[in-house]
Scaffold this active site. Structure first.
Site, PDB file in Angstrom:
ATOM      1  CB  SER A 165      -1.191   0.507   0.804  1.00 49.01           C
ATOM      2  OG  SER A 165      -2.102   1.069   0.608  1.00 49.01           O
TER       3      SER A 165
ATOM      4  CG  ASP B 121      -6.945  -2.868  -3.823  1.00 49.26           C
ATOM      5  OD1 ASP B 121      -7.603  -1.517  -2.624  1.00 49.26           O
ATOM      6  OD2 ASP B 121      -5.116  -2.824  -3.781  1.00 49.26           O
TER       7      ASP B 121
ATOM      8  CG  HIS C 287      -6.228  -2.114   0.035  1.00 47.41           C
ATOM      9  ND1 HIS C 287      -4.521  -1.883  -0.561  1.00 47.41           N
ATOM     10  CD2 HIS C 287      -5.270  -1.629   1.210  1.00 47.41           C
ATOM     11  CE1 HIS C 287      -4.192  -0.831  -0.317  1.00 47.41           C
ATOM     12  NE2 HIS C 287      -4.173  -0.886   1.212  1.00 47.41           N
TER      13      HIS C 287
END
Length: 410
Positions: A192, A350, A380
């Site tokens: 991320s 995501d 995610h």
């Protein structure tokens, strides 16, 4: 008694309504994901409510909640020794395997950056701690988890600078020798926002002629690689999906860039794209033109969102969005050519899926070897749930494949 029954039923219905989120049929464990998401949303809503009442910063309560998951003090095992240290003033944890064969004195090395929107999280949280410890054991590698500073105490580019300075210090003969790391077998990785830092640092170090050593590979897990277009197909498709929804992503980004939280709606509507910034923004748009970079299957029937009227309050934020240190997808092709072989994990459910797919395409066009590891049932942050008390099947599968790629390529 009737009032108690009615009250209990009402509360149950309200709880079920809050927990339930419509999910695609590809999710194999929908109720587990809904329950986890409900807990996170509850904390998030309380945190934003406290902020709106003027009681705290927008993420203060969320940061407090994540601190409950921190493992205090190095927790070594018979197989992995864990120590706290720092590199160029940046705090870190080092995971060193203790059971190494005599035939391989020098070990692989992995520099890891945790996620959390540049605002939340820590490598000492249980999920990241267990992930890094497991990586050290299964790869027989020295894993170094970097504790870069977080917003609001640090703003862009402070997090990037921490990541870069720590990486430069680690990739020196002195440090590599200290931990018996093979200088030809060091990877950089992150998930991320940590994937954002890993990719930006890799680009910078690949061009640094003074650096004695380079990263051999980079492995990015559902990375955020651009903030210019908030309406790529995956961001339109998954704007309300667990675990990262569009308003939360916008809030995190504004916190990172020291922008007003009042700009969330403008950011979500892409109003910054309508601001006249001349050739710079035109060139940047070309590098994130998903109608050219994404396969038709990813584009589906979505259309670009380019409003006619901009928001002048976003001028300062736009400046940060155009900075390649914040948006590695905007790098020039000459920079991308220098990037090492790359692994990118993407998840269908995501918001950030298209960032990874577009970056992979641009790297391939620059001649870089790229592995796209895509999960139709992924969401995610899914790999982090491989270390929860009740792990998701996709989490175990994705983490296993990530480790396998590192074994084969590092």
């Amino acid at each position: 008694m009737r009032l108690i029954l009615i009250g209990s039923l009402s509360l149950s219905i309200a709880a079920a309504y809050y927990i339930y989120v419509p999910l695609p049929s590809t999710i194999s464990e929908p109720w587990k994901l809904m329950f986890m998401d409900a807990i996170l949303r509850g904390i998030m809503h309380l945190s934003f409510l406290a902020h709106n009442l003027g009681l705290s910063g927008p993420f203060d309560l969320m940061r407090y909640a994540t601190s409950w998951d921190v493992i205090w003090g190095p927790k070594s095992t018979l197989k992995v020794r864990v120590t706290d240290t720092s590199f160029s003033g940046v705090q870190a944890q080092v995971f060193q395997p203790t059971l190494t064969s005599l035939q391989q004195h020098l070990k692989r090395g992995v520099v890891y950056f945790h996620g959390g929107g540049w605002t939340l999280g820590s490598g000492k949280m249980q999920t990241y701690f267990l992930q890094c410890r497991t990586m050290a054991e299964e790869l027989d590698a020295v894993v170094i988890s970097i504790e870069y500073r977080l917003a609001p105490e640090a703003r862009f580019p402070d997090q990037y600078n921490d990541a870069l300075e720590a990486s430069k210090r680690i990739l020196t003969a002195e440090v590599l020798d200290r931990y018996s790391i093979d200088p030809e077998r060091v990877a950089v990785s992150g998930d991320s926002a940590g994937g954002n830092l890993a990719s930006a640092v890799t680009q910078q170090m690949a061009l640094d002629a003074s650096a004695p050593f380079k990263f051999k590979v980079q492995a990015l897990l559902y990375p955020v690689l651009q903030s210019l277009d908030f309406n790529t197909p995956s961001r339109q498709q998954n704007r309300n999906m667990p675990i990262l929804n569009a308003p939360l992503m916008a809030r995190l980004l504004l916190e990172y860039f020291n922008g007003s939280q009042a700009l969330v709606s403008s950011l979500l509507a892409n109003r910054h794209l309508a601001l006249n910034q001349g050739q710079e923004i035109a060139a940047a748009k070309a590098k994130i033109n998903w109608t050219q970079l994404l396969p038709a299957a990813a584009q589906k029937n979505f259309k670009p969102v380019v409003p006619l009227q901009g928001d002048q309050k976003m001028i300062e934020i736009l400046k940060f969005m155009l900075d390649v240190r914040a948006s590695p997808l905007l790098a020039e092709q000459e920079v991308l050519k220098a990037v090492p072989p790359t692994y990118i994990m993407t998840c269908e459910l995501d918001m950030l899926r298209d960032d990874g797919l577009m970056y992979g395409r641009r790297l391939e066009e620059a001649g870089v070897a790229v592995t796209i590891d895509h999960y139709e049932d992924g969401f995610h942050g899914c790999t982090s749930f491989a270390f929860s008390p009740t792990p998701f099947a996709v989490a175990l599968r994705s983490f296993g494949n990530y480790i396998r790629w590192l074994k084969e390529n590092l």
